[in-house]
Scaffold this motif. Structure first.
Motif, PDB file in Angstrom:
ATOM      1  N   ALA A 362      22.532  42.781  -9.542  1.00  0.00           N
ATOM      2  CA  ALA A 362      21.190  43.047 -10.055  1.00  0.00           C
ATOM      3  C   ALA A 362      21.109  44.497 -10.531  1.00  0.00           C
ATOM      4  CB  ALA A 362      20.150  42.794  -8.963  1.00  0.00           C
ATOM      5  N   THR A 363      20.589  44.695 -11.732  1.00  0.00           N
ATOM      6  CA  THR A 363      20.473  46.034 -12.312  1.00  0.00           C
ATOM      7  C   THR A 363      19.045  46.282 -12.787  1.00  0.00           C
ATOM      8  OG1 THR A 363      21.009  45.322 -14.562  1.00  0.00           O
ATOM      9  CG2 THR A 363      22.859  45.931 -13.137  1.00  0.00           C
ATOM     10  N   ASP A 364      18.727  47.557 -13.014  1.00  0.00           N
ATOM     11  CA  ASP A 364      17.467  47.877 -13.673  1.00  0.00           C
ATOM     12  C   ASP A 364      17.695  47.885 -15.187  1.00  0.00           C
ATOM     13  OD1 ASP A 364      18.716  50.280 -14.307  1.00  0.00           O
ATOM     14  OD2 ASP A 364      17.610  51.457 -12.819  1.00  0.00           O
ATOM     15  N   SER A 365      16.689  48.303 -15.943  1.00  0.00           N
ATOM     16  CA  SER A 365      16.793  48.245 -17.406  1.00  0.00           C
ATOM     17  C   SER A 365      17.866  49.179 -17.954  1.00  0.00           C
ATOM     18  CB  SER A 365      15.439  48.605 -18.032  1.00  0.00           C
ATOM     19  OG  SER A 365      15.012  49.905 -17.607  1.00  0.00           O
ATOM     20  N   ALA A 366      18.278  50.171 -17.160  1.00  0.00           N
ATOM     21  CA  ALA A 366      19.311  51.113 -17.598  1.00  0.00           C
ATOM     22  C   ALA A 366      20.705  50.671 -17.160  1.00  0.00           C
ATOM     23  CB  ALA A 366      19.018  52.507 -17.051  1.00  0.00           C
ATOM     24  N   GLY A 367      20.813  49.497 -16.527  1.00  0.00           N
ATOM     25  CA  GLY A 367      22.113  49.011 -16.074  1.00  0.00           C
ATOM     26  C   GLY A 367      22.566  49.636 -14.763  1.00  0.00           C
ATOM     27  N   THR A 368      21.628  50.153 -13.965  1.00  0.00           N
ATOM     28  CA  THR A 368      21.955  50.800 -12.699  1.00  0.00           C
ATOM     29  C   THR A 368      21.777  49.830 -11.540  1.00  0.00           C
ATOM     30  OG1 THR A 368      21.264  52.961 -13.554  1.00  0.00           O
ATOM     31  CG2 THR A 368      21.435  52.729 -11.160  1.00  0.00           C
TER      32      THR A 368
END
Length: 473
Positions: A362-368
């Motif tokens: 699972a990532t945030d919108s920045a791919g983190t």
């Protein structure tokens, strides 16, 4: 006919359990002779410790880096249409020996208490090759809700090549094991690779696969040596066929070579520490970190590539899947070297619930990717990690396997939570907690069968989790 076959398998299963139990009794007697002066770990590491601040979770962040789709498509166009794991299983050309056919030395590596109920040894030619060592295991019980890949029960085992010279000094391969018939396990090899030059070529993964998990259609593996990333990701629906049988890895004048293997898996993504790098730290003379040594089949203690500290780059050496969490999660550990006085880090990431990102984190919108939770344990030299919820209250138990030390024949299996710790015991006096396997690799839990799978020496084995719980003290 089918009924007679079932009776034969059950009889063989009873005979195997009896044989392994006999081995365990003999080893138990030997274990009671171990002196307490040989102990290299505290009798009780105590409860897990939680981080004191959110900044310590921030230090465990990863950044997802997909391989460009055009690179994968270019490689597939040149090598041929990719296949899935089912095609690899259909080509299995090696047979795992069952416990009756394992050598006495191979069986010595098995755990004492609880005793293995299933044990297998690799093809004799593979077992006799010292450069290649089995280090990790995962199963279709990790991958799918029903424990199957299509119609197959499957075990994957990651092996690392140590030694050699030139660009192929370090390589990684995976054994695809067809486990449909517990009396007749077959397998074949696939090489792990990384696309280069925009998908016009690939190189071998120069890394130690001490940790490996299979979730949905993705295979995630740990990295080491010169690899800067923490994890590489492989798609088990994008497996390519090599066309040339040779030691070379990559494109050759007559086609594509995978170090003599029929199949090659090109990485589809990687996860890199958001801060820092997992590239191996060199010693003062420019050599590799001396704390990551090897000794025969025992792969030595794992050393973090970064200095001690809760915010160091996350570079795991052990992985497993926790399907008891919601959503499913990737469990990781970064072991402190044996005798270093440092603590081992434990943490978890959630898998994505987006159907278009099956098997990815699972990532945030920045791919983190951000860790959900993290702990520390005093147990060092950890080789395998497993995490399971223990009841409706939401309590979680962590199981940690620690390999045998230089003065002992067997390792230790610890169970820890926020209240305390317990370990398996195999005697009534002296140092009796060394009951686990010798050189034990990663841990994998198969929910549908209730078994914990692991590796010890050159042996693949299974132990019921219920037997582990009964043996804990």
């Amino acid at each position: 006919m089918r009924q007679r076959g079932r009776h034969r398998r059950r009889a063989r299963g009873r005979a195997l359990r009896a044989a392994l139990a006999g081995t365990g009794l003999a080893l138990t007697a030997a274990a009671t002779l171990i002196s307490t002066s040989q102990a290299t770990i505290a009798d009780n590491p105590g409860a897990l410790r939680t981080p004191a601040s959110a900044t310590r979770l921030d230090g465990l962040r990863l950044t997802e880096q997909p391989v460009p789709r055009r690179s994968l498509d270019r490689l597939a166009a040149a090598m041929g249409r990719p296949v899935d794991a089912g095609a690899v299983l259909d080509s299995a050309d090696r047979v795992l020996r069952d416990a009756d056919d394992c050598t006495a030395d191979e069986k010595k590596a098995l755990p004492v208490e609880p005793a293995a109920t299933r044990a297998y040894c690799w093809n004799a030619a593979d077992s006799a090759t010292p450069q290649w060592r089995p280090e990790s295991v995962t199963t279709s019980g990790d991958a799918a809700d029903d424990g199957l890949w299509g119609t197959h029960r499957v075990i994957l085992s990651g092996w690392t090549r140590h030694g050699g010279s030139g660009p192929d000094r370090d390589l990684a391969r995976v054994a695809f094991v067809n486990a449909d018939d517990p009396d007749h396990l077959t397998y074949t090899w696939a090489l792990l690779a990384v696309p280069v030059d925009g998908g016009r070529d690939y190189r071998g993964l120069a890394s130690r696969v001490s940790g490996m998990v299979w979730y949905r259609d993705k295979l995630l593996v740990t990295t080491s040596a010169g690899e800067r990333d923490a994890l590489y990701v492989y798609d088990l629906r994008r497996i390519q066929r090599a066309t040339v049988a040779g030691d070379t890895v990559g494109r050759v004048p007559d086609g594509w070579s995978a170090h003599g293997y029929r199949w090659v898996l090109p990485a589809v993504a990687s996860y890199r520490p958001t801060t820092g790098s997992c590239a191996e730290t060199a010693g003062p003379d420019g050599s590799a970190d001396p704390s990551d040594s090897t000794d025969g089949d025992d792969a030595g203690d794992f050393a973090s590539p970064s200095e001690s500290g809760d915010t160091a780059a996350p570079c795991p050496n052990s992985l497993s899947v926790d399907r008891s969490s919601e959503p499913g999660s990737l469990v990781a550990s970064e072991a402190a070297p044996r005798g270093s006085g440092r603590h081992t880090r434990l943490w978890r990431y959630s898998f994505s619930t987006d159907p278009t990102r099956a098997g990815l984190l699972a990532t945030d919108s920045a791919g983190t990717v951000t860790a959900r939770e993290a702990y520390e344990t005093k147990v060092d030299g950890v080789r395998g990690v497993l995490s399971r919820r223990t009841g409706p209250s939401g309590g979680t138990a962590w199981y940690l396997s620690r390999a045998a030390g230089p003065d002992s024949a067997h390792g230790t299996l610890w169970r820890q939570d926020l209240r305390g710790a317990g370990t398996t015991e195999c005697g009534s006096s002296y140092d009796t907690h060394r009951c686990w396997g010798d050189g034990t690799g990663s841990l994998s839990y198969w929910p549908q069968t209730g078994e914990v799978w692991s590796l010890s020496g050159r042996t693949l084995f299974a132990v019921p989790l219920s037997s582990v719980e009964r043996a804990l003290r």
